[in-house]
Scaffold this motif. Structure first.
Motif, PDB file in Angstrom:
ATOM      1  N   ASP A  23      20.372  -0.641  -4.301  1.00  0.00           N
ATOM      2  CA  ASP A  23      20.429   0.701  -4.879  1.00  0.00           C
ATOM      3  C   ASP A  23      19.017   1.170  -5.202  1.00  0.00           C
ATOM      4  N   VAL A  24      18.291   1.543  -4.149  1.00  0.00           N
ATOM      5  CA  VAL A  24      16.880   1.931  -4.257  1.00  0.00           C
ATOM      6  C   VAL A  24      16.720   3.329  -3.679  1.00  0.00           C
ATOM      7  N   GLN A  25      16.092   4.216  -4.427  1.00  0.00           N
ATOM      8  CA  GLN A  25      15.919   5.602  -3.989  1.00  0.00           C
ATOM      9  C   GLN A  25      14.513   5.916  -3.487  1.00  0.00           C
ATOM     10  N   ASP A  26      13.519   5.154  -3.958  1.00  0.00           N
ATOM     11  CA  ASP A  26      12.146   5.429  -3.529  1.00  0.00           C
ATOM     12  C   ASP A  26      11.310   4.158  -3.632  1.00  0.00           C
ATOM     13  N   PHE A  27      10.072   4.245  -3.150  1.00  0.00           N
ATOM     14  CA  PHE A  27       9.205   3.073  -3.065  1.00  0.00           C
ATOM     15  C   PHE A  27       8.832   2.496  -4.426  1.00  0.00           C
ATOM     16  N   HIS A  69      11.870   8.419   4.163  1.00  0.00           N
ATOM     17  CA  HIS A  69      12.458   9.469   3.350  1.00  0.00           C
ATOM     18  C   HIS A  69      12.782   8.889   1.974  1.00  0.00           C
ATOM     19  N   ASN A  70      11.916   9.244   1.003  1.00  0.00           N
ATOM     20  CA  ASN A  70      12.158   8.914  -0.395  1.00  0.00           C
ATOM     21  C   ASN A  70      12.941  10.055  -1.036  1.00  0.00           C
ATOM     22  N   ALA A  71      13.673   9.753  -2.077  1.00  0.00           N
ATOM     23  CA  ALA A  71      14.329  10.819  -2.824  1.00  0.00           C
ATOM     24  C   ALA A  71      13.270  11.717  -3.450  1.00  0.00           C
ATOM     25  N   PRO A  72      13.517  13.023  -3.541  1.00  0.00           N
ATOM     26  CA  PRO A  72      12.579  13.887  -4.259  1.00  0.00           C
ATOM     27  C   PRO A  72      12.373  13.354  -5.677  1.00  0.00           C
ATOM     28  N   VAL A  73      11.163  13.445  -6.169  1.00  0.00           N
ATOM     29  CA  VAL A  73      10.857  12.920  -7.496  1.00  0.00           C
ATOM     30  C   VAL A  73      11.630  13.718  -8.537  1.00  0.00           C
ATOM     31  N   ALA A  74      12.581  13.065  -9.198  1.00  0.00           N
ATOM     32  CA  ALA A  74      13.416  13.711 -10.213  1.00  0.00           C
ATOM     33  C   ALA A  74      14.063  12.623 -11.060  1.00  0.00           C
ATOM     34  N   GLU A  75      14.745  13.020 -12.107  1.00  0.00           N
ATOM     35  CA  GLU A  75      15.348  12.046 -13.018  1.00  0.00           C
ATOM     36  C   GLU A  75      16.579  11.372 -12.430  1.00  0.00           C
ATOM     37  N   THR A 134       0.834  -1.202   0.000  1.00  0.00           N
ATOM     38  CA  THR A 134       0.000   0.000   0.000  1.00  0.00           C
ATOM     39  C   THR A 134       0.867   1.250   0.000  1.00  0.00           C
ATOM     40  N   TRP A 135       1.929   1.251   0.794  1.00  0.00           N
ATOM     41  CA  TRP A 135       2.866   2.377   0.760  1.00  0.00           C
ATOM     42  C   TRP A 135       3.395   2.573  -0.667  1.00  0.00           C
ATOM     43  N   ARG A 136       3.754   1.466  -1.298  1.00  0.00           N
ATOM     44  CA  ARG A 136       4.329   1.560  -2.645  1.00  0.00           C
ATOM     45  C   ARG A 136       3.309   2.095  -3.641  1.00  0.00           C
ATOM     46  N   SER A 137       2.097   1.542  -3.641  1.00  0.00           N
ATOM     47  CA  SER A 137       1.088   1.964  -4.620  1.00  0.00           C
ATOM     48  C   SER A 137       0.683   3.422  -4.401  1.00  0.00           C
ATOM     49  N   GLN A 138       0.588   3.828  -3.154  1.00  0.00           N
ATOM     50  CA  GLN A 138       0.242   5.218  -2.860  1.00  0.00           C
ATOM     51  C   GLN A 138       1.361   6.157  -3.297  1.00  0.00           C
ATOM     52  N   TYR A 139       2.595   5.743  -3.052  1.00  0.00           N
ATOM     53  CA  TYR A 139       3.725   6.559  -3.488  1.00  0.00           C
ATOM     54  C   TYR A 139       3.711   6.728  -5.005  1.00  0.00           C
ATOM     55  N   CYS A 140       3.534   5.635  -5.718  1.00  0.00           N
ATOM     56  CA  CYS A 140       3.553   5.684  -7.187  1.00  0.00           C
ATOM     57  C   CYS A 140       2.450   6.601  -7.719  1.00  0.00           C
ATOM     58  N   GLU A 141       1.288   6.541  -7.114  1.00  0.00           N
ATOM     59  CA  GLU A 141       0.179   7.388  -7.555  1.00  0.00           C
ATOM     60  C   GLU A 141       0.474   8.863  -7.290  1.00  0.00           C
ATOM     61  N   LEU A 142       0.937   9.170  -6.090  1.00  0.00           N
ATOM     62  CA  LEU A 142       1.164  10.559  -5.709  1.00  0.00           C
ATOM     63  C   LEU A 142       2.397  11.152  -6.384  1.00  0.00           C
ATOM     64  N   ALA A 143       3.375  10.310  -6.733  1.00  0.00           N
ATOM     65  CA  ALA A 143       4.595  10.791  -7.384  1.00  0.00           C
ATOM     66  C   ALA A 143       4.325  11.332  -8.785  1.00  0.00           C
ATOM     67  N   LYS A 144       3.171  11.015  -9.340  1.00  0.00           N
ATOM     68  CA  LYS A 144       2.808  11.564 -10.648  1.00  0.00           C
ATOM     69  C   LYS A 144       2.418  13.039 -10.549  1.00  0.00           C
ATOM     70  N   LYS A 145       2.104  13.489  -9.324  1.00  0.00           N
ATOM     71  CA  LYS A 145       1.638  14.859  -9.133  1.00  0.00           C
ATOM     72  C   LYS A 145       2.546  15.696  -8.237  1.00  0.00           C
ATOM     73  N   TYR A 146       3.267  15.011  -7.330  1.00  0.00           N
ATOM     74  CA  TYR A 146       4.006  15.754  -6.308  1.00  0.00           C
ATOM     75  C   TYR A 146       5.473  15.322  -6.249  1.00  0.00           C
ATOM     76  N   LYS A 147       6.322  16.256  -5.823  1.00  0.00           N
ATOM     77  CA  LYS A 147       7.761  16.023  -5.782  1.00  0.00           C
ATOM     78  C   LYS A 147       8.231  15.426  -4.461  1.00  0.00           C
ATOM     79  N   CYS A 148       7.527  15.752  -3.383  1.00  0.00           N
ATOM     80  CA  CYS A 148       7.957  15.354  -2.037  1.00  0.00           C
ATOM     81  C   CYS A 148       6.825  14.589  -1.357  1.00  0.00           C
ATOM     82  N   ILE A 149       7.069  13.333  -0.996  1.00  0.00           N
ATOM     83  CA  ILE A 149       6.011  12.483  -0.450  1.00  0.00           C
ATOM     84  C   ILE A 149       6.482  11.893   0.871  1.00  0.00           C
ATOM     85  N   HIS A 150       5.754  12.214   1.941  1.00  0.00           N
ATOM     86  CA  HIS A 150       6.093  11.731   3.281  1.00  0.00           C
ATOM     87  C   HIS A 150       5.096  10.653   3.709  1.00  0.00           C
TER      88      HIS A 150
END
Length: 348
Positions: free
Chosen positions: A238-242, A279-285, A131-147
């Motif tokens: 080597d994982v930066q985010d969910f 703490h996920n990395a800010p959404v960026a390339e 659930t953390w992963r799916s929520q992160y993936c959904e919100l990362a499409k709109k937002y840069k910083c997800i807590h």
């Protein structure tokens, strides 16, 4: 370096903050405030709980009869999707402000009102991680910083006893994320390696502060810990985010969460309070300097009723602790990985 039993300071390389360590103070008598003991006798379902399945929340909406994790928009979210006004942010250096928009969600870990994370089965914990992963993936499409975080226990400000966590997502970088981003980027530029990758390697070699480790995750009392039984949960891959977690990494994370939170409860045979946050990395390339990690900040110090208060010097100068990180790690290492409630049941 692993056994500094004299007054000294330690630096947190993630944000540059220092903590004053005073081991000799841990033996002083305690005549201060104590917390009320929380009785762990909650029902499986509470008809008055706004988070239980089928119940009505404060805004009049009814929860579904959910059977696993359940996510809904926070009825009293600190962030809204629309700004209150369209006026530009002020440029005054003494009265600077900026618009803050975003979304706040609540995650019920289980339909059962009385099941905290350590009491969930491994499959149920995998569902939480998924659930953390799916929520992160959904919100990362709109937002840069997800807590993604959890406040556990009334002494950590949790207003609902039903075990749950929260997600706050926004486009501005929060102070902690901005600080960690800068520190990790500077380390990578200088050494060509991720700061937390190097740190995890050093801790695994030492084993002094390691609480638990499996193929994909490390739980350690960080060298710079400020809270009594603070821990850091670090991805060894080597994982930066969910969004990057696969099924094996998610399962291994569920196992690490099970062991750590069980050990916490077993320290004082209570539902151990803490604030935990990912703490996920800010959404960026390009975020190769980052490593996905979670902070656990528990306030309990000497017993189920004695809390570490961050006051006085801690508020006005810098963090201070009496229990060394190494001593805290020894206590956590010795704590059983089988929950005390099961032990009591077997003995009765």
């Amino acid at each position: 370096m692993d056994d500094l039993e004299f007054t000294h300071r330690r630096r947190n390389p993630l944000n540059g903050d220092w903590v004053l360590v005073s081991p000799h103070r841990n033996n002083r008598p305690w005549l201060g405030a104590t917390e009320a003991t929380v009785v762990d006798s909650l029902p499986k379902h509470d008809a008055n709980c706004p988070l239980c399945p089928g119940n009505t929340r404060a805004n009049g909406e009814q929860n579904p009869q959910y059977t696993h994790t359940h996510v809904f928009t926070n009825d009293f979210g600190a962030l809204t999707e629309q700004a209150a006004s369209e006026s530009e942010a002020e440029a005054d250096p003494l009265f600077t402000h900026q618009h803050a928009t975003g979304e706040c969600r609540v995650i019920c870990f289980s339909p059962e009102h009385n099941k905290t994370l350590p009491e969930l089965s491994l499959d149920e914990l995998v569902a939480v991680v998924d659930t953390w992963r799916s929520q992160y993936c959904e919100l990362a499409k709109k937002y840069k910083c997800i807590h993604i975080f959890e406040n556990k226990g009334t002494i950590m400000g949790c207003s609902q006893p039903h075990p749950h966590g929260q997600i706050w997502a926004h486009n501005h970088l929060s102070t902690e994320i901005a600080s960690e981003d800068n520190s990790q980027a500077e380390y990578f530029a200088k050494h060509g390696r991720a700061l937390l990758a190097d740190y995890a390697k050093r801790e695994l070699a030492s084993k002094t502060r390691v609480v638990y480790a499996n193929q994909h995750w490390l739980v350690v009392v960080p060298f710079w810990a400020a809270w009594p039984f603070e821990t850091l949960l670090i991805a060894l891959d080597d994982v930066q985010d969910f969004s990057q977690l696969d099924s094996q990494q998610s399962l291994a994370l569920a196992e690490a969460l099970k062991v750590l939170t069980t050990k916490y409860d077993n320290i004082f045979n209570c539902s151990f309070a803490y604030s935990m946050g990912w703490h996920n990395a800010p959404v960026a390339e390009n975020q190769q300097h980052w490593r996905l990690h979670a902070h656990f900040y528990p306030p309990l110090l000497r017993s189920a009723t004695v809390k570490k208060h961050m006051v006085g010097y801690e508020m006005l100068a810098e963090s201070q602790r009496d229990l060394t990180a190494e001593t805290a790690a020894k206590i956590l290492q010795a704590a059983s990985a089988e929950h005390y409630k099961k032990t009591i049941t077997k003995g009765s």
